[in-house]
Design a protein around this motif. Structure first.
Motif, PDB file in Angstrom:
ATOM      1  N   ASN A   6      36.077  12.410  12.173  1.00  0.00           N
ATOM      2  CA  ASN A   6      36.475  12.856  10.844  1.00  0.00           C
ATOM      3  C   ASN A   6      35.851  14.180  10.452  1.00  0.00           C
ATOM      4  N   ILE A   7      34.942  14.701  11.255  1.00  0.00           N
ATOM      5  CA  ILE A   7      34.296  15.961  10.930  1.00  0.00           C
ATOM      6  C   ILE A   7      35.184  17.101  11.409  1.00  0.00           C
ATOM      7  N   THR A   8      35.648  17.941  10.478  1.00  0.00           N
ATOM      8  CA  THR A   8      36.601  18.991  10.814  1.00  0.00           C
ATOM      9  C   THR A   8      35.999  20.379  10.724  1.00  0.00           C
ATOM     10  N   VAL A   9      34.686  20.490  10.518  1.00  0.00           N
ATOM     11  CA  VAL A   9      34.050  21.786  10.435  1.00  0.00           C
ATOM     12  C   VAL A   9      34.163  22.503  11.767  1.00  0.00           C
ATOM     13  N   GLY A  10      34.639  23.750  11.734  1.00  0.00           N
ATOM     14  CA  GLY A  10      34.756  24.528  12.952  1.00  0.00           C
ATOM     15  C   GLY A  10      36.035  24.278  13.726  1.00  0.00           C
ATOM     16  N   GLN A  11      36.903  23.370  13.268  1.00  0.00           N
ATOM     17  CA  GLN A  11      38.125  23.058  13.972  1.00  0.00           C
ATOM     18  C   GLN A  11      39.295  23.844  13.379  1.00  0.00           C
ATOM     19  N   TYR A  12      40.177  24.291  14.251  1.00  0.00           N
ATOM     20  CA  TYR A  12      41.361  25.042  13.823  1.00  0.00           C
ATOM     21  C   TYR A  12      42.538  24.096  13.709  1.00  0.00           C
ATOM     22  N   TYR A  13      43.271  24.186  12.581  1.00  0.00           N
ATOM     23  CA  TYR A  13      44.440  23.348  12.352  1.00  0.00           C
ATOM     24  C   TYR A  13      45.679  24.225  12.546  1.00  0.00           C
ATOM     25  N   PRO A  14      46.435  24.042  13.638  1.00  0.00           N
ATOM     26  CA  PRO A  14      47.583  24.909  13.911  1.00  0.00           C
ATOM     27  C   PRO A  14      48.618  24.845  12.789  1.00  0.00           C
ATOM     28  N   GLY A  15      49.208  25.974  12.497  1.00  0.00           N
ATOM     29  CA  GLY A  15      50.225  26.030  11.461  1.00  0.00           C
ATOM     30  C   GLY A  15      50.806  27.423  11.342  1.00  0.00           C
ATOM     31  N   ASP A  16      51.809  27.561  10.499  1.00  0.00           N
ATOM     32  CA  ASP A  16      52.472  28.851  10.290  1.00  0.00           C
ATOM     33  C   ASP A  16      52.582  29.148   8.803  1.00  0.00           C
ATOM     34  N   SER A  17      51.578  28.734   8.057  1.00  0.00           N
ATOM     35  CA  SER A  17      51.600  28.964   6.617  1.00  0.00           C
ATOM     36  C   SER A  17      51.205  30.401   6.291  1.00  0.00           C
ATOM     37  N   ILE A  18      51.280  30.733   5.024  1.00  0.00           N
ATOM     38  CA  ILE A  18      50.887  32.070   4.573  1.00  0.00           C
ATOM     39  C   ILE A  18      49.415  32.309   4.871  1.00  0.00           C
ATOM     40  N   MET A  19      48.597  31.282   4.691  1.00  0.00           N
ATOM     41  CA  MET A  19      47.163  31.427   4.944  1.00  0.00           C
ATOM     42  C   MET A  19      46.894  31.626   6.433  1.00  0.00           C
ATOM     43  N   PHE A  74      31.062  12.968   5.183  1.00  0.00           N
ATOM     44  CA  PHE A  74      29.628  12.763   5.314  1.00  0.00           C
ATOM     45  C   PHE A  74      28.836  13.561   4.272  1.00  0.00           C
ATOM     46  N   LEU A  75      29.548  14.387   3.494  1.00  0.00           N
ATOM     47  CA  LEU A  75      28.866  15.191   2.480  1.00  0.00           C
ATOM     48  C   LEU A  75      28.891  14.522   1.108  1.00  0.00           C
ATOM     49  N   TRP A  76      29.805  13.561   0.937  1.00  0.00           N
ATOM     50  CA  TRP A  76      29.886  12.903  -0.364  1.00  0.00           C
ATOM     51  C   TRP A  76      28.577  12.209  -0.717  1.00  0.00           C
ATOM     52  N   LEU A  77      27.945  11.586   0.269  1.00  0.00           N
ATOM     53  CA  LEU A  77      26.680  10.894   0.018  1.00  0.00           C
ATOM     54  C   LEU A  77      25.618  11.873  -0.470  1.00  0.00           C
ATOM     55  N   ILE A  78      25.561  13.058   0.157  1.00  0.00           N
ATOM     56  CA  ILE A  78      24.599  14.075  -0.256  1.00  0.00           C
ATOM     57  C   ILE A  78      24.881  14.534  -1.684  1.00  0.00           C
ATOM     58  N   GLY A 111      24.057  18.120 -12.644  1.00  0.00           N
ATOM     59  CA  GLY A 111      24.461  17.567 -11.363  1.00  0.00           C
ATOM     60  C   GLY A 111      25.948  17.759 -11.087  1.00  0.00           C
ATOM     61  N   LEU A 112      26.773  17.615 -12.125  1.00  0.00           N
ATOM     62  CA  LEU A 112      28.202  17.858 -11.958  1.00  0.00           C
ATOM     63  C   LEU A 112      28.481  19.310 -11.597  1.00  0.00           C
ATOM     64  N   ARG A 113      27.740  20.232 -12.208  1.00  0.00           N
ATOM     65  CA  ARG A 113      27.919  21.642 -11.864  1.00  0.00           C
ATOM     66  C   ARG A 113      27.516  21.900 -10.409  1.00  0.00           C
ATOM     67  N   LEU A 114      26.482  21.204  -9.955  1.00  0.00           N
ATOM     68  CA  LEU A 114      26.046  21.351  -8.568  1.00  0.00           C
ATOM     69  C   LEU A 114      27.127  20.852  -7.617  1.00  0.00           C
ATOM     70  N   ILE A 115      27.734  19.705  -7.923  1.00  0.00           N
ATOM     71  CA  ILE A 115      28.811  19.169  -7.091  1.00  0.00           C
ATOM     72  C   ILE A 115      30.003  20.122  -7.084  1.00  0.00           C
ATOM     73  N   TYR A 116      30.316  20.696  -8.250  1.00  0.00           N
ATOM     74  CA  TYR A 116      31.417  21.658  -8.360  1.00  0.00           C
ATOM     75  C   TYR A 116      31.188  22.841  -7.420  1.00  0.00           C
ATOM     76  N   ARG A 117      29.999  23.402  -7.443  1.00  0.00           N
ATOM     77  CA  ARG A 117      29.702  24.586  -6.635  1.00  0.00           C
ATOM     78  C   ARG A 117      29.718  24.252  -5.139  1.00  0.00           C
ATOM     79  N   LEU A 118      29.025  23.183  -4.768  1.00  0.00           N
ATOM     80  CA  LEU A 118      28.944  22.832  -3.350  1.00  0.00           C
ATOM     81  C   LEU A 118      30.318  22.478  -2.778  1.00  0.00           C
ATOM     82  N   SER A 119      31.110  21.734  -3.546  1.00  0.00           N
ATOM     83  CA  SER A 119      32.432  21.323  -3.064  1.00  0.00           C
ATOM     84  C   SER A 119      33.330  22.527  -2.820  1.00  0.00           C
TER      85      SER A 119
END
Length: 267
Positions: A6-19, A74-78, A111-119
């Motif tokens: 479930n960890i997708t950090v560093g993984q490329y998701y193939p696609g043809d979108s604008i991004m 795995f970041l939700w717990l943090i 704490g909510l502001r911290l979650i906002y920034r980190l997310s």
């Protein structure tokens, strides 16, 4: 199911979108602007302005939302632990009290502001890696840092190291999963036992993982040397980057968000 699947950090998701078609240099230029906007936000309007470019990019990327949520699993717990610690450690008006623990209103919203920034910071980073191939990231970093070559900065080598490190995150996670399953088949596991047993099992996981990482690094170095890799000496670039109108539009949107946040914060 794999523990690290479930960890997708560093993984490329193939696609043809604008991004996906967006110039990678524009993505890297937008990143510090988004970070500044998210970190400076402190009012309702600035919160909306800081989140707008990231949310718009999520829609334009056409990457399933579940992929981003899995990446943050795995970041939700943090984030939740950070919210709890901020709520009980920051003094202010009492919202809820149990025994010696007191949740303050000010601490809760902090704490909510911290979650906002980190997310938002995590999502924006995942957007770049999931919509840009490692090769394009390397080329974009090298192009952006090219002016620093005049002062002796090894631009090509730095960009290559960063990209290889990012590329090998999924590989290392897969290797860790293989080692864990091998240990479990022999009766060992880091998920069972007391704290001491888990620490001992973790060492048994880290040692072969480190050895495997060094072996892969050596194999990569030998392969690059066998192909006469000499950095950017005498080399030309196959990929020629050109800014498109949409790239400037996105950069303008991100800059406008930063200006809105700055104006809302200091007026």
């Amino acid at each position: 199911m794999s523990l690290f699947s479930n960890i997708t950090v560093g993984q490329y998701y193939p696609g043809d979108s604008i991004m996906h078609r967006m110039d990678p240099r524009a993505k890297l230029l937008a990143m510090p602007l988004i970070m500044a906007a998210v970190l400076l936000a402190n009012q309702s309007l600035s919160y909306i302005a800081g989140a707008t470019p990231v949310l718009l990019a999520l829609v334009l990327a056409k990457v399933p939302l579940s992929a981003f949520l899995r990446g943050m699993k795995f970041l939700w717990l943090i984030l939740i632990i950070s919210l709890i610690l901020q709520s009980i450690s920051y003094p202010g008006e009492t919202l809820w009290q149990w025994s010696i623990f007191t949740v303050s209103r000010e601490g809760f919203f902090l704490g909510l502001r911290l979650i906002y920034r980190l997310s938002l910071l995590i999502l924006s980073t995942m957007l770049i890696t999931m919509t840009t191939t490692p090769v394009n990231l390397t080329g974009a970093m090298e192009k952006l840092l090219h002016p620093f070559k005049t002062i002796g900065l090894p631009v090509h080598e730095l960009a290559m190291m960063l990209t290889i490190a990012l590329r090998f995150i999924p590989t290392l996670l897969e290797e860790a999963e293989i080692i864990m399953k091998a240990q479990q088949s022999r009766g060992g596991s880091i998920a069972t036992g007391n704290l001491g047993q888990r620490l001992k099992a973790s060492v048994a996981l880290l040692v072969p993982l480190l050895a495997s990482s060094l072996r892969r690094a050596d194999e990569l170095a030998v392969a690059m040397d066998a192909r006469c890799y000499r950095g950017d000496q005498g080399r030309t670039s196959l990929k020629q980057y050109r800014y498109k109108p949409f790239d400037f539009l996105i950069l303008l949107l991100v800059f406008a968000a930063l200006v809105t946040v700055s104006f809302d914060r200091w007026t």
